[in-house]
Design a protein around this motif. Structure first.
Motif, PDB file in Angstrom:
ATOM      1  N   ASP A 307     -84.957  47.586 -97.427  1.00  0.00           N
ATOM      2  CA  ASP A 307     -83.867  48.555 -97.920  1.00  0.00           C
ATOM      3  C   ASP A 307     -83.939  49.741 -96.903  1.00  0.00           C
ATOM      4  O   ASP A 307     -82.859  50.348 -96.473  1.00  0.00           O
ATOM      5  N   THR A 308     -85.003  49.923 -96.411  1.00  0.00           N
ATOM      6  CA  THR A 308     -85.093  51.118 -95.563  1.00  0.00           C
ATOM      7  C   THR A 308     -84.514  50.846 -94.007  1.00  0.00           C
ATOM      8  O   THR A 308     -84.121  51.742 -93.582  1.00  0.00           O
ATOM      9  N   GLY A 310     -81.592  49.190 -94.034  1.00  0.00           N
ATOM     10  CA  GLY A 310     -80.299  49.048 -94.219  1.00  0.00           C
ATOM     11  C   GLY A 310     -79.712  47.790 -94.820  1.00  0.00           C
ATOM     12  O   GLY A 310     -78.340  47.761 -94.892  1.00  0.00           O
ATOM     13  N   LYS A 312     -78.641  45.564 -97.926  1.00  0.00           N
ATOM     14  CA  LYS A 312     -78.511  45.935 -99.315  1.00  0.00           C
ATOM     15  C   LYS A 312     -79.397  44.684 -99.943  1.00  0.00           C
ATOM     16  O   LYS A 312     -78.623  43.597 -99.929  1.00  0.00           O
TER      17      LYS A 312
END
Length: 430
Positions: A307-308, A310, A312
């Motif tokens: 998630d960090t 980018g 999804k």
């Protein structure tokens, strides 16, 4: 890209690896010893005499291999001695704190099974091509289901609903294939049906954070009830129009289909089997050689880290689980478009759970899971072949043979296999 690649866990080194190798070697050694002693006891108490013939060619082979006839008891004892030597080699490696190599496991399995077949078919003949081709046929839905299971769990979603995806896929293929007269339309409907079950699993497991195992089991039961009800109320009264789907014909591949022994088994098959070959290759390549596969593995191992950078996470899981359901649905189509030209209640017979065992046995790898599914298909077909041969093995044991091998494989041969770190854990964005 480099940051995302760093999400893959680094291999461990040092003491823990030695400990894991020792455990795996000990389990392999124990299984080798038990099977060797069991085989020796069977042969020692056996009164079977005569010869066993192995038929290595099909009736339509362009180049036929000669039949192999061997003395039953003496050959079985010779192969049992080979098993004993491999057990001794496994013991030597265990004492040296080394693992038993893969070649030794394969050689032991081949020698033990050959000895068992030689003894069980004494005075008769074993159709080797029929045995292996039948094993492949029974393994096809298992492989499709296992591929769906691997994809789902690599993305962090436990796909317990494989059996429901197979069953609804078989149901949809029967109806649409019958209504349109096209097996390809039935196959497409089966994929949509499998994807639908997977989508429902994703909604509850990913969006509403419901326990994935519970949701999967409930979906399996729901699909069984739904298809059984519709079968009795819709399909049975209209069998001629809604439950008589066309079957995929066998399409021999020129030249390849003429190869002795291998050709009749692998290259005289239906289009679904050829699609299976393609699916295994594509899933393996995509999972390990593409950016998409890297992202799937990332959200299954370290969703927060993914998630960090980018990715999804939940969207990736949704897409992957729907794709996994569509692949499993293709396995369901095999039941009604190849095996049996109609749908019957609970016709998958729990194949989804065996496919899930193949996922675990294969350590969440597409190729290994495929090989595990082939092993389970061989065990299922072996009981039928031995029953036809009039084997002295009790019929009750033959019925339980596929499940016994499944238990041995998952509990005994896997070792300390580790699922993806985030498998079964819902992700909530902070």
């Amino acid at each position: 890209m480099s940051t995302t690649a760093g999400l893959s866990p680094a291999p461990r080194t040092g003491g823990p690896v030695v400990a894991t190798v020792t455990v795996v070697s000990r389990k392999t050694l124990i299984i080798f010893a038990v099977l060797t002693v069991g085989l020796a006891l069977i042969l020692a108490r056996s009164a079977e005499t005569g010869e066993t013939t192995f038929r290595l060619a099909a009736d339509t082979d362009f180049v036929s291999l000669p039949e192999l006839t061997v003395p039953s008891l003496r050959t079985a004892w010779l192969l049992a001695a080979v098993c004993a030597l491999l057990t001794a080699e496994s013991l030597r490696r265990y004492l040296a704190k080394r693992s038993t190599p893969a070649w030794a496991v394969i050689a032991f399995a081949v020698a033990w099974m050959a000895a068992f077949l030689t003894w069980a078919a004494a005075g008769g003949s074993v159709p080797v091509v029929g045995l292996l081709a039948g094993s492949l046929a029974l393994a096809v839905p298992l492989v499709f289901g296992a591929l769906g299971g691997v994809l789902g769990e690599r993305a962090g979603v436990v796909n317990i609903a494989i059996d429901g995806q197979l069953l609804l896929g078989a149901f949809a293929a029967a109806i649409v294939g019958s209504a349109t007269g096209s097996p390809w339309a039935g196959l497409a409907a089966a994929m949509l049906a499998g994807a639908l079950v997977a989508l429902v699993l994703g909604v509850f497991a990913i969006t509403y954070l419901v326990d994935q195992v519970i949701v999967g089991v409930v979906l399996n039961v729901l699909v069984i009830g739904l298809t059984s009800f519709l079968f009795s109320q819709v399909l049975a009264p209209n069998a001629a129009t809604l439950n008589s789907p066309p079957r995929f014909p066998r399409v021999p591949i020129p030249l390849l289909g003429e190869i002795p022994l291998i050709g009749p088994i692998f290259f005289r098959q239906t289009m679904i089997v050829y699609l299976l070959y393609i699916a295994v290759a594509l899933v393996t390549f995509a999972l390990y050689r593409t950016r998409w596969g890297l992202r799937v593995r990332a959200v299954g191992e370290h969703p927060k880290a993914a998630d960090t950078v980018g990715i999804k996470v939940n969207l990736t899981r949704y897409r992957t689980i729907v794709l996994a359901g569509a692949i499993a649905g293709m396995g369901g189509a095999f039941f009604t478009l190849v095996s049996v030209p109609q749908f019957n209640r609970e016709m998958t017979g729990g194949a989804g759970y065996i496919a899930l065992a193949a996922v675990i046995f294969g350590k969440w790898d597409p190729v290994r899971a495929t090989l595990a599914a082939l092993l389970f298909g061989f065990a299922s077909n072996l009981q039928g072949v031995l029953a036809v041969l009039g084997s002295p093995v009790p019929s009750q044991f033959m019925l339980m043979l596929p499940y016994v091998i499944t238990i041995f494989a998952v509990a005994g041969l896997v070792g300390r296999s580790r699922p993806p770190a985030a498998d079964g854990i819902p992700y909530q964005k902070e």
